[in-house]
Enzyme design. Structure first.
Site: not given
Ligand code: FRU
Length: 494
Positions: A35, A37-38, A62, A98, A167, A304
């Site tokens: 997986w 993401n960002d 996730w 992140s 982040d 998401w």
């Protein structure tokens, strides 16, 4: 020293990602296995561009966040590097969330990320404590700083949430480090905190750069802040957004705030607020400045709201958009695919002034790895056409369409028949600034995606598709008459 957790991730990806290679998109970044993401740490380093990403190698869902790692010189071919961070310390045991990266003056590579440590309360609820941490390395291996976290819960400005503080995006300017980071405020929405530091270890909170005040969603995730064409731009990804007309869609959305940066008070004065990307799958973008001075953005080509959607036996989940060059035109954020894509164009097929009525296809206009520009104008002076549609990734069963209605200037993307065996959001409408029925659409397609750029980048709309590769027909349909130019290239990346 490589921790056991990081070594396990590196061994796992070495063993399994080669088996998945054949299934992957050709020029869009994925994790190779598992997986993602960002995008994280998207920044120049020693003559190349590095990109990290939120990563869980062991599943297509996730999980405790690692940082995966790739690098490139041209944004089209990416070299895979071993996982860079694992959640292996007490302060980040529940995830390395992140963050950003920067080249230090001494040539070392500094990563800044959010360490997450969950604590279970007596009533069973979990409190997630989020702090900012750094790791320093050489472009492949990174050591977490022994004094982490460098911004602790105690350092969060008064009334800021200890649980939504994440982040960091870091950059260097005039010999100093700067950083923006998201934080939830007592009104339950978010704000962006602005910090500075001389050494990236001791951070001084300067001011709130911008606050949500419950207007654009709630918590503002993944901020980025940079100068562009005489203005300043803040990008952020709000959670829990309410739809606003066809500009902002509900849920996890994305927002660009364009304005003037007041350097005395370190605050962004707003001129314009708009969506960054109007499609179905876009979140958490980050930018860098290239060595030749372009501002380039990459986003997570997923959302998401749609993460439950992939093919049943797929072994990777999540992709990045094509990197995009940003500019400001007429006060709005514009974006176009990086110019390097043009080096991978082959087999040009072009038509001009095709008079179109009903449904048509054109000899040689088909394919799934393409860069195609379609320009239309009304074909009949006496009566405006009612709608025009481009249908891609077609066969008897599948079709993804982009429809434009000149009367309302609304584009509608529909991927209902794009191979997804899940009932997720499949349709999105957005307004464009076309006039008199004239419109220019550029479509970039890779194995699992369709990115649409409208009127030379005035808007972009990104959607993931899972249509089988055999469905590669393209047709055009129109209620009324249009005159159309088409220019199509195959994109070949070995
Ligand atoms: C945004 C986000 C970030 C967080 C990360 C966790 O998509 O929720 O705020 O750092 O994902 O993976």
């Amino acid at each position: 020293m490589t921790s056991k957790k990081l070594q396990r991730a590196r061994d796992f990806e070495k063993k399994y990602s080669p088996y998945v290679a054949e299934e992957l998109p050709k020029f869009h970044v994925t994790g190779g296995i598992g997986w993602i993401n960002d995008p994280n740490g998207f920044a120049p380093y020693k003559g190349e561009y590095h990109l990290f990403y939120q990563y869980y190698p062991y599943d297509t869902k996730w999980g405790p966040m690692h940082w995966g790692h790739v690098k490139t010189t041209d944004f089209m071919r990416w070299e895979r590097l071993p996982a860079a961070l694992a959640p292996d310390m007490d302060y980040d045991k529940d995830g390395c969330f992140s963050g950003g990266a920067v080249e230090m003056p001494d040539g070392r590579h500094l990563l800044m990320y959010t360490g997450v440590r969950n604590v279970r309360r007596k009533n069973g609820k979990i409190d997630s404590f989020q702090t900012q941490c750094i790791a320093i390395g050489d472009g492949v291996n990174y050591e977490k700083y022994e004094g982490n976290p460098v911004i602790r819960s105690e350092d969060i400005p008064e009334n800021g949430s200890l649980h939504d503080f994440r982040d960091p995006k870091i950059w260097r300017e005039d010999g100093m480090y700067y950083m923006v980071v998201g934080n939830r405020t007592p009104d339950t929405s978010g704000s962006i905190l602005y910090y500075r530091s001389e050494d990236a270890i001791h951070w001084e909170f300067v001011n709130k750069l911008a606050s949500c005040h419950n207007q654009y969603g709630k918590m503002w995730e993944c901020p980025d802040f940079f100068p562009l064409d005489g203005k300043h731009v803040l990008l952020t990804s709000p959670q829990e957004m309410n739809a606003v007309g066809v500009e902002f869609h509900p849920g996890n959305a994305n927002v660009a705030i364009i304005g003037t940066f007041d350097k005395e008070i370190h605050h962004l004065l707003r001129d314009n607020v708009q969506a960054i990307d109007y499609g179905l799958d876009f979140y958490a973008p980050q930018t860098l400045e290239t060595y030749d001075g372009r501002r380039v953005m990459i986003g997570w080509m997923q959302n998401w709201e749609t993460v439950g959607s992939h093919l049943p036996d797929q072994q990777f989940m999540g992709q990045m958009t094509i990197p995009r060059e940003l500019s400001i035109r007429n006060g709005r954020l514009c974006q176009n695919p990086v110019r390097e894509i043009e080096n991978y164009r082959s087999v040009k097929i072009a038509y001009q002034n095709v008079m179109m009525t009903g449904e048509n296809s054109l000899q040689g206009i088909n394919g799934r790895f393409i860069d195609m520009t379609v320009t239309i104008r009304p074909g009949n002076e006496a009566s405006m056409y009612r709608w025009f549609k481009i249908n891609v990734a077609r066969d008897g069963e599948h079709c993804t369409s982009i429809r434009f209605k000149p009367a309302t200037n609304i584009i509608r993307i529909d991927r209902t028949q794009s191979g997804l065996p899940c009932d997720i959001v499949n349709v999105r409408e957005f307004p464009v600034f076309a006039g008199n029925g004239e419109l220019k659409l550029r479509l970039i397609m890779d194995r699992y995606s369709l990115e649409v750029f409208v009127n030379d980048g005035e808007q972009a709309a990104t959607s993931v598709i899972y249509t089988p590769l055999e469905a590669k027909s393209i047709s055009f349909s129109c209620d009324g008459t249009v005159l159309m130019d088409v220019e199509k290239y195959d994109i070949i990346v070995d």
